[in-house]
Design an enzyme around this catalytic site. Structure first.
Site, short mmCIF file in Angstrom:
data_model
loop_
_atom_site.label_atom_id
_atom_site.label_comp_id
_atom_site.label_asym_id
_atom_site.label_seq_id
_atom_site.Cartn_x
_atom_site.Cartn_y
_atom_site.Cartn_z
N ARG A 1 -3.75 -10.21 4.73
CA ARG A 1 -4.06 -10.25 3.29
C ARG A 1 -2.88 -9.69 2.51
NH1 ARG A 1 -6.02 -6.69 -0.34
NH2 ARG A 1 -7.49 -7.40 -1.91
N LYS B 1 0.83 -1.22 0.00
CA LYS B 1 0.00 0.00 0.00
C LYS B 1 0.86 1.26 0.00
CE LYS B 1 -4.34 -2.02 1.27
NZ LYS B 1 -5.47 -2.16 2.20
#
Ligand code: 7PJ
Length: 268
Positions: free
Chosen positions: A247, A212
């Site tokens: 995840r 991210k």
């Protein structure tokens, strides 16, 4: 010696059209299925299949297009023995995904779409309720909170209450603070620091920080394929903070890091 517990690892299977090919949906599905098999070989405990990008600025996808992307992939991965999750905001996609073999509805919109709570209750599936401020198209424009940790926690507990009121069993509910979903770097860091507090409510925590943007903000704008170190740092922190599932894109490396971390920590 039984190996010490580590969090489960959920491998990400994106089914979005490949801009470098004009091979159409069959080719995209075949590639996604092959990627899913590779993630299982790398040690994934779960696979999360998604056909609508929720990255900042991403445009919505129609239900018909999303179904055409994800359902063949779920069908193709349904017999591996590894449980499947569908990453969708749409009740219609979740319904078809459960029929095709998925068992977890991973909803970045936390079942706020019309009919979503009732659909999840009827399906009897597990659900992951994630926090997002705003919508993907605009969520990074100006994220603002008075108290990011308190507000995200209150939202998630309120959504869990709504889910239980709709008939979803408590033990089927996962919570996720939604790293990067309407959050500045400081908001993300505060939420990561607060993971033990979020885990203290008894709901299992799903955590996603893989590749991210906050990692790039802390490391000279590193591009997405150069964020593995930061992704693993966040995964280890989440593991130490009580997260039940991480995840990730890089399954093999994350499983190795979590396994070594768990061995060092030893059995408590
Ligand atoms: C997440 C997700 C996450 C859950 C995405 C990306 C954006 N679902 N779906 N948690 N992120 N539960 O992978 O960068 O953090 S899509």
């Amino acid at each position: 010696m039984t190996p010490p517990a580590r969090p489960l690892v959920m491998g990400i299977v994106n089914v979005t059209p490949d801009s470098f090919s004009d091979g159409g949906e069959h080719l995209d599905a075949a590639r996604a299925i092959a990627h899913g098999h590779a993630l299982i070989a790398a040690g994934a405990d779960w696979l999360d299949i998604g056909g609508e990008s929720t990255r900042p600025g991403a445009e919505p996808v129609s239900e018909a297009d999303e179904l055409a992307r994800v359902i063949p992939v779920i069908e193709g991965l349904a017999d591996t023995g590894i449980p499947l999750s569908i990453d969708t905001m749409k009740p219609g996609v979740a319904r078809a995904a459960m029929r095709a073999g998925a068992s977890l509805w991973n909803d970045v919109f936390a079942l706020r779409a019309d009919g979503a709570l009732a659909a999840a209750a009827e399906l009897g599936c597990r659900v992951c309720l994630m926090h997002m401020q705003g919508r993907p198209q605009t969520m990074q424009a100006n994220p603002a909170y008075d108290d990011v940790v308190g507000e995200v926690e209150a939202f998630l507990l309120q959504r869990a209450d709504a889910a239980m009121a709709a008939g979803i069993a408590r033990e089927r509910i996962w919570l996720d603070p939604g790293i990067g979903f309407g959050k500045t770097v400081d908001h993300n860091l505060a939420l990561m620091r607060s993971l033990p507090r979020l885990a203290g409510h008894g709901f299992p925590i799903l955590f996603g920080a893989s590749r991210k943007r906050f990692i790039a903000a802390l490391d000279a704008d590193a591009p997405a394929d150069k964020r593995l170190g930061g992704s693993i740092a966040a995964a280890l922190h989440a593991a130490r903070s009580g997260a039940g599932m991480i995840r990730v894109h890089d399954v093999r490396e994350t499983v190795q890091a979590l396994t070594v971390e768990a061995a060092i920590q030893g059995e408590s």
